[in-house]
Design a protein around this motif. Structure first.
Motif, short mmCIF file in Angstrom:
data_model
loop_
_atom_site.label_atom_id
_atom_site.label_comp_id
_atom_site.label_asym_id
_atom_site.label_seq_id
_atom_site.Cartn_x
_atom_site.Cartn_y
_atom_site.Cartn_z
N TYR A 1 0.84 -1.20 0.00
CA TYR A 1 0.00 0.00 0.00
C TYR A 1 0.88 1.25 0.00
N LEU A 2 1.90 1.26 0.85
CA LEU A 2 2.78 2.42 0.93
C LEU A 2 3.57 2.60 -0.36
N ALA A 3 4.04 1.47 -0.93
CA ALA A 3 4.78 1.54 -2.19
C ALA A 3 3.88 2.01 -3.33
N MET A 4 2.63 1.54 -3.33
CA MET A 4 1.67 1.96 -4.36
C MET A 4 1.40 3.46 -4.25
N SER A 5 1.34 3.96 -3.03
CA SER A 5 1.06 5.39 -2.83
C SER A 5 2.16 6.26 -3.41
N SER A 6 3.37 5.71 -3.45
CA SER A 6 4.49 6.48 -4.00
C SER A 6 4.79 6.09 -5.46
N GLY A 7 3.91 5.31 -6.09
CA GLY A 7 4.05 4.95 -7.49
C GLY A 7 5.10 3.90 -7.75
N GLU A 8 5.45 3.11 -6.73
CA GLU A 8 6.51 2.12 -6.88
C GLU A 8 6.00 0.69 -6.92
#
Length: 513
Positions: A161-168
């Protein structure tokens, strides 16, 4: 014909249901915002039904995986390898009926995941392949939440979720967990230092503030659907208001009261029929009531707070952190910024439970042998005589006791006194809306009769007069001409008096004990 349902999932075509479309829309908006959250509510609060209706609403826009770990077996959580190699099979089972193609893709992935790293890659790859956002809904997570491997899985979802939020990375559009406990507040006790990172794996979860209790208008809409099918006549506004007043909109209790009236009480959709349904409900053994008592007994601090509220009449400021367990279990709730019992049915249940405790059983037994038949004539209860008899008992047994005794035990003694009188003929409940620090009203029905008895700790004549005025005002709202007051006076020079008074156009019978 549809029925009122109190077991398992509610289905619109088979069961009468409150219209919760507004709640579904609010939850769907949280999904559209990409939020991860837990729907944590007490048992039998409609979580599973809500998730089913939510998944149907979301399926027009998203791929929805709705599953539960109930019934999959504990071995799923034995090791990381076993969990990761089986989880896509669990997902496939949940979607196969509606989407065989997706289920087939998931079964292929089931053979390609042996650890959390490969599982994470598989989730990303599936979302890319589908080209459509996926919503993951997992119901009944309470049992799994105490498991280290499941908490690691939540940690994986958090990191994605955190990685998705930063586009990663790519991950689920939304993850929704359903259960009694709020997962983000669970602290898993893991001894190994290296595993402590999994103690709070769900700290990305948004607060879930949707009110899932049934409002009066939602209850009334359900009753109107019932009227359409049956042709029964009733005052839906009045009945829905009273159902809400007794249940606080607790979904199971709402349906239980309606089911009793429809199937067991001759469709008596009147206040009398509703009172009979409440009494029937309280006399039934149910898993919900068993859970309430179990949670009280397993948590001494919660039991002490319940006792202070119900028996001692204390006003406790509402603090969701200090009383988290009681609120989570649906026993405690906010009542005008103070802590209170969630609903009147629970109040009656807990009063009866307290009266069944060993130190009260002997007292109830003693009351049952004091000639209660003298108080009933031609099916009518003589409340004046009943209170004079109570006064006599208090004089004989407790005249030497002090203020602390009356504050702690007086209310419970009175309810113990009522129990054998009302047994099989009447019903009583505490009117929580009028409870103050040293004041409590007991509303009693006996056949067609209705009485209001105020219990009050003596605190000077000025407060006595105010209490009499408040009682008269309450009687006016209940359309009653007469009311009763029992005053627990701890002064050593008190007189065990009784008198009829005229206050604000109402006749009040006051007894000093």
């Amino acid at each position: 014909m549809r029925k009122f349902n109190v077991t398992g999932l509610c289905v619109p075509d088979k069961h009468y249901m409150a219209d919760i479309s507004n709640k579904i829309n609010k939850i769907a908006n949280m999904v559209d915002e990409g939020l991860y959250f837990t729907i944590n509510r007490p048992r039998q609060y409609g979580k599973t039904t809500t998730m089913l209706m939510l998944s149907k609403a979301l399926s027009e826009k998203y791929v929805v995986i709705k599953t539960s770990f109930e019934g999959v077996g504990d071995d799923l959580f034995d090791t990381e390898e076993k969990f990761c190699s089986k989880i896509f099979g669990v997902f496939a089972d949940s979607v196969e009926f509606n989407n065989e193609e997706l289920a087939a893709k998931m079964r292929i992935l089931e053979n390609e995941t042996a650890d959390f790293k490969s599982l994470s890659r598989a989730i990303t790859g599936l979302i890319k392949e589908l080209g459509k956002d996926i919503v993951l809904i997992i119901d009944e997570v309470d049992k799994s939440s105490a498991n280290r491997v499941f908490m690691q899985f939540l940690g994986l979802l958090r990191n994605k979720y955190l990685a998705m939020s930063s586009g990663e990375d790519k991950s689920f559009q939304s993850v929704i967990l359903g259960g009694v406990h709020d997962i983000k507040n669970i602290k898993l006790k893991i001894r190994e230092e290296k595993d402590r990172a999994f103690n709070s794996p769900w700290n990305v979860a948004a607060d879930f503030k949707v009110d899932m209790s049934f409002s009066q208008s939602e209850i009334e809409a359900m009753l109107k659907e019932y009227i359409k099918d049956t042709g029964i006549t009733m005052d839906t506004g009045l009945i829905s208001k009273e159902i809400r007043r007794f249940t606080s909109g607790y979904p199971y209790l709402v349906s239980r009261l309606c089911k009793n009236i429809e199937e067991y009480l001759g469709r008596d959709w009147t206040l009398k029929g509703l009172e009979a349904s409440i009494k029937m409900t309280l006399n039934e053994k149910s898993t919900l009531f068993d859970d309430v008592i179990k949670n009280i007994e397993n948590n001494p601090e919660l039991k002490a707070v319940v006792y202070e509220i119900l028996v001692e009449g204390r006003e406790i400021p509402f603090n969701p952190m200090a009383y988290e367990k009681g609120i989570m279990y649906g026993i405690l709730a906010e009542k005008e910024r103070k802590l209170g019992i969630d609903n009147r049915i629970y109040e009656s249940l807990l009063y009866d439970y307290m009266l069944a405790q060993q130190d009260m059983r002997a007292m109830v037994s003693r009351f049952s042998s004091t000639g209660n038949s003298l108080l009933i004539h031609n099916g009518q209860l003589d409340m004046e005589k009943a209170l004079l008899k109570f006064q006599e008992f208090m004089y004989e047994q407790y005249r030497q006791e002090d203020e602390r005794f009356y504050e702690t035990n007086g209310r419970l003694i009175f309810l113990a006194y009522l129990k054998p009188i009302l047994n099989g003929h009447g019903f009583s409940f505490v009117e929580a809306q009028t409870r103050e620090n040293r004041r409590m009203d007991v509303v009693i029905t006996f056949g067609a009769q209705k009485f209001v008895v105020e219990l009050k700790i003596w605190n000077g004549r000025k407060y006595e007069e105010k209490g009499l005025e408040q009682l008269a005002e309450y009687l006016d709202t209940q359309k009653l001409e007469e009311g009763y007051m029992v005053v627990f006076n701890f002064n050593t020079d008190k007189k065990y008096s009784s008198q009829w008074l005229e206050v604000k156009g109402r006749r009040l019978f006051e007894v000093i004990v």
